[in-house]
Design an enzyme around this catalytic site. Structure first.
Site, mmCIF file in Angstrom:
data_model
loop_
_atom_site.group_PDB
_atom_site.id
_atom_site.type_symbol
_atom_site.label_atom_id
_atom_site.label_comp_id
_atom_site.label_asym_id
_atom_site.label_seq_id
_atom_site.Cartn_x
_atom_site.Cartn_y
_atom_site.Cartn_z
ATOM 1 N N LYS A 296 14.446 1.144 1.495
ATOM 2 C CA LYS A 296 14.434 0.062 0.494
ATOM 3 C C LYS A 296 14.591 0.647 -0.911
ATOM 4 O O LYS A 296 15.398 0.165 -1.707
ATOM 5 C CB LYS A 296 13.109 -0.710 0.587
ATOM 6 C CG LYS A 296 12.981 -1.822 -0.432
ATOM 7 C CD LYS A 296 11.540 -2.248 -0.656
ATOM 8 C CE LYS A 296 10.788 -1.203 -1.437
ATOM 9 N NZ LYS A 296 9.438 -1.617 -1.840
ATOM 10 N N LYS B 296 10.482 4.553 -11.439
ATOM 11 C CA LYS B 296 10.132 4.793 -10.036
ATOM 12 C C LYS B 296 11.389 5.023 -9.186
ATOM 13 O O LYS B 296 11.439 5.907 -8.328
ATOM 14 C CB LYS B 296 9.342 3.583 -9.513
ATOM 15 C CG LYS B 296 9.149 3.498 -8.037
ATOM 16 C CD LYS B 296 8.137 4.485 -7.525
ATOM 17 C CE LYS B 296 8.061 4.440 -6.009
ATOM 18 N NZ LYS B 296 7.185 5.437 -5.455
ATOM 19 N N PRO C 244 5.396 -5.371 0.053
ATOM 20 C CA PRO C 244 6.512 -4.555 0.549
ATOM 21 C C PRO C 244 7.718 -4.523 -0.394
ATOM 22 O O PRO C 244 8.331 -3.472 -0.571
ATOM 23 C CB PRO C 244 6.872 -5.214 1.880
ATOM 24 C CG PRO C 244 5.642 -5.933 2.307
ATOM 25 C CD PRO C 244 4.975 -6.379 1.036
HETATM 26 P P1 NAD Z 1 2.595 -1.937 3.615
HETATM 27 O O1 NAD Z 1 3.711 -2.603 4.334
HETATM 28 O O2 NAD Z 1 1.643 -1.049 4.360
HETATM 29 O O3 NAD Z 1 1.683 -3.032 2.808
HETATM 30 C C1 NAD Z 1 2.182 -4.204 2.233
HETATM 31 C C2 NAD Z 1 1.218 -5.317 2.591
HETATM 32 O O4 NAD Z 1 1.595 -6.515 1.930
HETATM 33 C C3 NAD Z 1 1.176 -5.616 4.096
HETATM 34 O O5 NAD Z 1 -0.138 -5.443 4.579
HETATM 35 C C4 NAD Z 1 1.632 -7.080 4.180
HETATM 36 O O6 NAD Z 1 1.013 -7.819 5.205
HETATM 37 C C5 NAD Z 1 1.242 -7.589 2.791
HETATM 38 N N1 NAD Z 1 1.922 -8.823 2.400
HETATM 39 C C6 NAD Z 1 3.216 -9.186 2.566
HETATM 40 N N2 NAD Z 1 3.430 -10.416 2.061
HETATM 41 C C7 NAD Z 1 2.233 -10.842 1.569
HETATM 42 C C8 NAD Z 1 1.798 -12.030 0.913
HETATM 43 N N3 NAD Z 1 2.642 -13.052 0.691
HETATM 44 N N4 NAD Z 1 0.510 -12.117 0.533
HETATM 45 C C9 NAD Z 1 -0.358 -11.096 0.773
HETATM 46 N N5 NAD Z 1 -0.011 -9.954 1.386
HETATM 47 C C10 NAD Z 1 1.272 -9.825 1.770
HETATM 48 O O7 NAD Z 1 3.295 -1.133 2.428
HETATM 49 P P2 NAD Z 1 2.641 0.048 1.561
HETATM 50 O O8 NAD Z 1 2.987 1.348 2.166
HETATM 51 O O9 NAD Z 1 1.233 -0.291 1.234
HETATM 52 O O10 NAD Z 1 3.553 -0.087 0.254
HETATM 53 C C11 NAD Z 1 3.380 -1.158 -0.657
HETATM 54 C C12 NAD Z 1 4.344 -0.972 -1.809
HETATM 55 O O11 NAD Z 1 4.094 0.286 -2.444
HETATM 56 C C13 NAD Z 1 5.812 -0.973 -1.390
HETATM 57 O O12 NAD Z 1 6.551 -1.668 -2.353
HETATM 58 C C14 NAD Z 1 6.167 0.509 -1.356
HETATM 59 O O13 NAD Z 1 7.543 0.727 -1.595
HETATM 60 C C15 NAD Z 1 5.279 1.061 -2.464
HETATM 61 N N6 NAD Z 1 4.864 2.461 -2.295
HETATM 62 C C16 NAD Z 1 4.397 2.916 -1.105
HETATM 63 C C17 NAD Z 1 4.005 4.242 -1.005
HETATM 64 C C18 NAD Z 1 3.476 4.807 0.307
HETATM 65 O O14 NAD Z 1 3.312 6.046 0.395
HETATM 66 N N7 NAD Z 1 3.182 3.989 1.278
HETATM 67 C C19 NAD Z 1 4.098 5.107 -2.099
HETATM 68 C C20 NAD Z 1 4.540 4.598 -3.309
HETATM 69 C C21 NAD Z 1 4.923 3.263 -3.406
#
Ligand code: NAD
Length: 305
Positions: free
Chosen positions: A237, A162, A60
């Site tokens: 964020k 980004k 996250p």
């Molecule tokens: P999400 O919240 O769905 O996934 C993040 C995962 O990380 C969760 O499943 C959480 O349980 C896990 N996590 C947290 N702490 C952990 C740890 N210590 N060990 C293992 N796993 C852990 O978020 P997302 O939508 O998949 O986004 C992930 C990243 O990508 C973020 O930084 C976001 O800003 C970026 N991002 C997201 C998108 C999108 O469309 N969702 C697009 C571009 C970038």
């Protein structure tokens, strides 16, 4: 190449799945999300990375990245490359890179753009910061999860790129939703507006690839009850990261910061952070009472009106 993958959420799960489908041996771990089919589940983060050549993280934010670094770095072998695809503050990337280097691990910051659709299709844009030699080594693997892989410069440059990208995305999404909400109040047929906007100067990724209205344009979270997708809390964020980056160079991006304030209200005051970031469309369609922005910006009636 043996790969450890930490963070199997909305983005990480499809990325790890694509790697496994391309015959990479992937061990995965997430503190909450289930391990997708094809990934070998590991009982802990450090168990997922021990003995692997390459480690991916998709977390996250920066707080989680620092926690994970604490946990996994002692278990990573010299020569391992760590590709962090999360969006985090520039300092979190540079600091983790320094800590990794002390253990002989090369850290690349590699945030992505393209959303869950891009993650599923393996067409993400990946913005990489870090040493060119490590970039060249992992490029073939990145090509499995991404369609456009760009080396942006030294470590941290991926995050800077980004942050600037999302500084465009946030106000573009809010403006797209506002245009559709205004069109609705003006009695326009929204599918006709889409037909025009999607081929005219108002088009953007928000209107064309992520249309924020159900049944119109490209299939998007709007067609699935605005379930994230890209959660509004993550957009907030990113805008806070942008604010922090801008302040560090004494620059104030005014319009984008208005969008940040919009998302702050949406997430913190209205508690809608888990919805997709395009769900501001719901607010704008709902009417005056639920639209803080509109109330604030409403022109007072002049005595002669
Ligand atoms: P999400 O919240 O769905 O996934 C993040 C995962 O990380 C969760 O499943 C959480 O349980 C896990 N996590 C947290 N702490 C952990 C740890 N210590 N060990 C293992 N796993 C852990 O978020 P997302 O939508 O998949 O986004 C992930 C990243 O990508 C973020 O930084 C976001 O800003 C970026 N991002 C997201 C998108 C999108 O469309 N969702 C697009 C571009 C970038």
């Amino acid at each position: 190449m043996k790969i450890g993958f930490l963070g199997l959420g909305n983005m990480g799960a499809p990325m790890a799945t694509n790697l496994a489908r391309n015959n990479y041996d992937v061990r995965g771990f997430d503190i909450a999300a289930p391990c997708p089919a094809g990934i070998v589940p590991a009982p802990s983060g450090h168990n997922a990375v021990g003995g692997q050549d390459l480690v991916f993280t998709m977390l996250p934010g920066g707080r989680e990245l620092r926690q994970v670094a604490e946990d996994i770095l002692p278990h990573m072998g010299t020569g391992t490359i760590w590709v962090d695809c999360s969006t985090v503050e520039i300092e979190a990337a540079t600091e983790t890179a320094r800590r990794a280097a002390k253990r002989g691990v090369t850290f690349l910051d590699a945030p992505v753009s393209g959303g869950i659709t891009g993650a599923r299709a393996g067409t993400l844009t990946i913005m990489v910061g870090g040493p060119a030699a490590a970039f060249s080594r992992v490029r073939p693997v990145l090509e499995v999860v991404g369609g456009r892989i760009v080396h942006c410069g030294k470590v941290g440059a991926g995050q800077s790129t980004k942050i600037c990208n999302n500084l465009i995305l946030a106000p573009a999404m809010v403006a797209t939703c506002e245009a559709f909400a205004l069109a609705d109040r003006l009695g326009l047929d929204l599918s006709i507006l889409f037909e025009v906007v999607s081929k005219s100067s108002g088009y953007s990724w928000s209107s064309n690839a992520y249309t924020p209205l159900p049944g119109i344009g490209t299939e998007s979270p709007a067609d699935h009850g605005y379930q994230a997708g890209f959660a509004a809390r993550l957009m907030l964020k990113d805008l806070l990261l942008a604010e922090q980056a801008a302040e560090s160079v004494n620059f104030w991006p005014e319009v984008s910061m208005a969008a940040k304030e919009y998302y702050r209200r949406f997430v913190e005051e209205k508690g809608k952070g888990e919805l997709d970031f395009s769900a501001v469309m719901l607010e704008l369609m709902a009417g005056n009472e639920s639209n803080g922005c509109r109330e604030q910006n409403q022109r007072p009636l002049a005595p002669t009106d």
